[in-house]
Design a protein around this motif. Structure first.
Motif, PDB file in Angstrom:
ATOM      1  N   ALA A 268       0.824  -1.206   0.000  1.00  0.00           N
ATOM      2  CA  ALA A 268       0.000   0.000   0.000  1.00  0.00           C
ATOM      3  C   ALA A 268       0.863   1.264   0.000  1.00  0.00           C
ATOM      4  CB  ALA A 268      -0.909   0.007   1.229  1.00  0.00           C
TER       5      ALA A 268
ATOM      6  N   TRP B 129       0.953   6.484   2.912  1.00  0.00           N
ATOM      7  CA  TRP B 129      -0.076   7.190   3.683  1.00  0.00           C
ATOM      8  C   TRP B 129      -1.213   6.269   4.105  1.00  0.00           C
ATOM      9  CZ3 TRP B 129      -5.026   7.066   1.828  1.00  0.00           C
ATOM     10  CH2 TRP B 129      -5.196   6.765   0.472  1.00  0.00           C
ATOM     11  N   LEU B 130      -1.387   5.138   3.365  1.00  0.00           N
ATOM     12  CA  LEU B 130      -2.496   4.228   3.645  1.00  0.00           C
ATOM     13  C   LEU B 130      -2.122   3.133   4.645  1.00  0.00           C
ATOM     14  CD1 LEU B 130      -5.415   3.453   2.921  1.00  0.00           C
ATOM     15  CD2 LEU B 130      -4.515   2.154   0.973  1.00  0.00           C
ATOM     16  N   ARG B 131      -0.825   2.885   4.820  1.00  0.00           N
ATOM     17  CA  ARG B 131      -0.394   1.763   5.657  1.00  0.00           C
ATOM     18  C   ARG B 131      -0.891   1.832   7.100  1.00  0.00           C
ATOM     19  NH1 ARG B 131       5.779   1.557   3.306  1.00  0.00           N
ATOM     20  NH2 ARG B 131       5.167   1.101   1.159  1.00  0.00           N
TER      21      ARG B 131
END
Length: 346
Positions: A136, A139-141
Motif C-alpha cells: 500500500a 499514507w495508507l499503511r
C-alpha cells in the motif's frame, strides 16, 4: 555448537537470505557459517513446525545433526531458555510462541484446505493482509495496520536469534528462510540489527533445478513455462519489497559470483555484515573437521549429509534444457534475468 569460550560483542547481527528456492542458498549459508563468528540455522521460520512434526506426520522434524529439536544439543538449549523466560511448552504447543506465519498447513501442502482448513485459511488471510500492508502507499499503511501479528513474530525472532548467538558464542546468525514477506517481517520488526542478502540465480539454471524431476517422455512445455513465469514473479516480488529496506542494509548476491569468485564474494559479504574477513573457501567447517551442516533446522536435504562442500557452478541446464525450453525461458524471463545481471543470449 561452538567450543569457543569467547562471548558475543553485543547485539548479534541477523542475516536474512531472500530468494527463490533452488538459487544456491544452501551453498551460501554453509560458506557464511564457516566464519568463526557466524552460525547458520537453515530456514528458521520452520522451527515451530519442525518441533511439531513427529512420528504421526509425513516427516519427522529433525535438526541436521539427526536429533529432534528438543533433543539437539544446540536447539534443545535454545528452546529451553525460551521456555524458561516465556512459560512456553514447545512440545505441547509448538505454535503458541510464533516466529512466522508457518503452521501445520505447510505439512499438508496442497491438501491443507481439506486436512487443516482453519489453519490454512488463517495463513492465507495473514499473507493477504501483510501484502496489502507492505504494497500500500505509505499514507495508507497506518489504516491497514490494525492487525499486525508480524510485529510480535519479529520481536520473538530477535529474541530467538539472540539466544542462538549466545549459545554459540557468535556475532551473527544466518537465516535462509527466503520468503520475501518474511524478509520484511523480520527487517521491520526485529529488535536487533538485520542485514538482507538478495540471492538470485540465472533463470536457466534455476528453472532446470525446479523441473528436473520430470520423467523422460513427459510433457515439458507446460512445466518450463510455469517455472519461467514463477521465476519472474518471485524475483519481482522480492525486489519490490526490498525497496523498503535501506541500501546500506541490503546486498544483491548472484549464485554465479559465489561459485566463480568465492573469495571475493565472501569478503564483500563479511564487510557488508560488519565482520572481519575470513578464508571460508580453503578452511574447513571447524578445527575438529566436523561437518559443514552444523545445526540447521530446515532447508535442502543436503543438510543431512556429511559430503564435502562443493563450490562449483551447476551447468547441467546446458545438457538438459532443449532449444525449445531455452526459447521459452528467454521469452518469459529474459528481460528480468538481464536486469539482474544474468545475461541470456538471443
Amino acid at each position: 555448537m561452538s567450543d569457543s569460550t569467547s562471548q558475543t560483542t553485543g547485539n548479534p547481527t541477523y542475516i536474512y537470505i531472500a530468494g527463490r528456492g533452488h538459487s544456491g542458498s544452501t551453498l551460501l549459508t554453509l560458506l557464511l557459517a564457516r566464519h568463526p563468528r557466524v552460525v547458520a540455522v537453515g530456514e528458521l521460520a520452520n522451527l515451530p513446525l519442525q518441533v511439531a512434526r513427529d512420528e504421526t506426520t509425513k516427516w519427522v522434524g529433525r535438526c541436521s545433526c539427526g536429533e529432534r529439536p528438543m533433543d539437539c544439543p544446540m536447539w534443545g538449549e535454545v528452546l529451553r531458555r525460551i521456555e524458561a523466560s516465556t512459560g512456553t511448552d514447545f512440545l505441547a504447543k509448538p505454535f503458541s510462541w510464533r516466529i512466522s506465519d508457518i503452521g501445520m498447513e505447510e505439512e499438508y501442502r496442497n491438501r491443507a484446505p481439506v486436512r487443516a482448513p482453519w489453519v490454512w485459511l488463517r495463513n492465507r488471510l495473514w499473507r493477504v493482509l501483510r501484502y496489502a500492508q507492505y504494497y500500500a502507499p505509505r499514507w495508507l499503511r497506518p489504516l491497514l495496520g490494525f492487525y499486525r501479528p508480524q510485529r510480535r513474530w519479529g520481536e520473538n525472532r530477535s529474541r530467538l536469534a539472540a539466544e542462538i548467538a549466545d549459545v554459540n558464542s557468535v556475532d551473527a546468525v544466518v537465516d535462509a528462510s527466503k520468503d520475501p514477506l518474511d524478509m520484511l517481517d523480520v527487517y521491520q520488526n526485529a529488535t536487533i540489527p538485520v542485514k538482507i542478502i538478495l540471492l538470485t540465480r540465472d533463470a536457466r539454471g534455476n528453472i532446470w533445478s525446479m523441473i528436473k524431476k520430470i520423467k523422460p517422455g513427459e510433457p515439458r512445455k507446460g512445466p518450463v513455462t510455469r517455472a519461467s513465469h514463477d521465476w519472474v514473479k518471485v524475483n519481482r516480488r522480492i525486489w519490490r519489497l526490498a525497496r523498503q529496506v535501506p541500501k546500506a542494509d541490503c546486498l544483491h548476491v548472484r549464485y554465479e559470483d559465489v561459485c566463480r569468485d568465492p573469495e571475493g564474494t565472501m569478503r564483500k559479504l563479511f564487510e557488508f555484515v560488519g565482520l572481519e574477513p575470513h578464508d571460508v573457501v580453503s578452511s574447513q567447517a571447524g578445527d575438529g573437521g566436523e561437518s559443514d551442516q552444523g545445526h540447521t533446522i530446515g532447508g535442502n536435504k543436503i543438510r543431512f549429509t556429511s559430503e564435502k562442500l562443493n563450490i562449483s557452478e551447476d551447468f547441467r541446464w546446458r545438457e538438459n534444457l532443449t532449444a525449445d525450453d531455452l526459447a521459452i525461458v528467454r521469452d518469459v524471463a529474459g528481460p528480468m534475468s538481464n536486469a539482474l545481471g544474468h545475461e541470456i543470449e538471443d
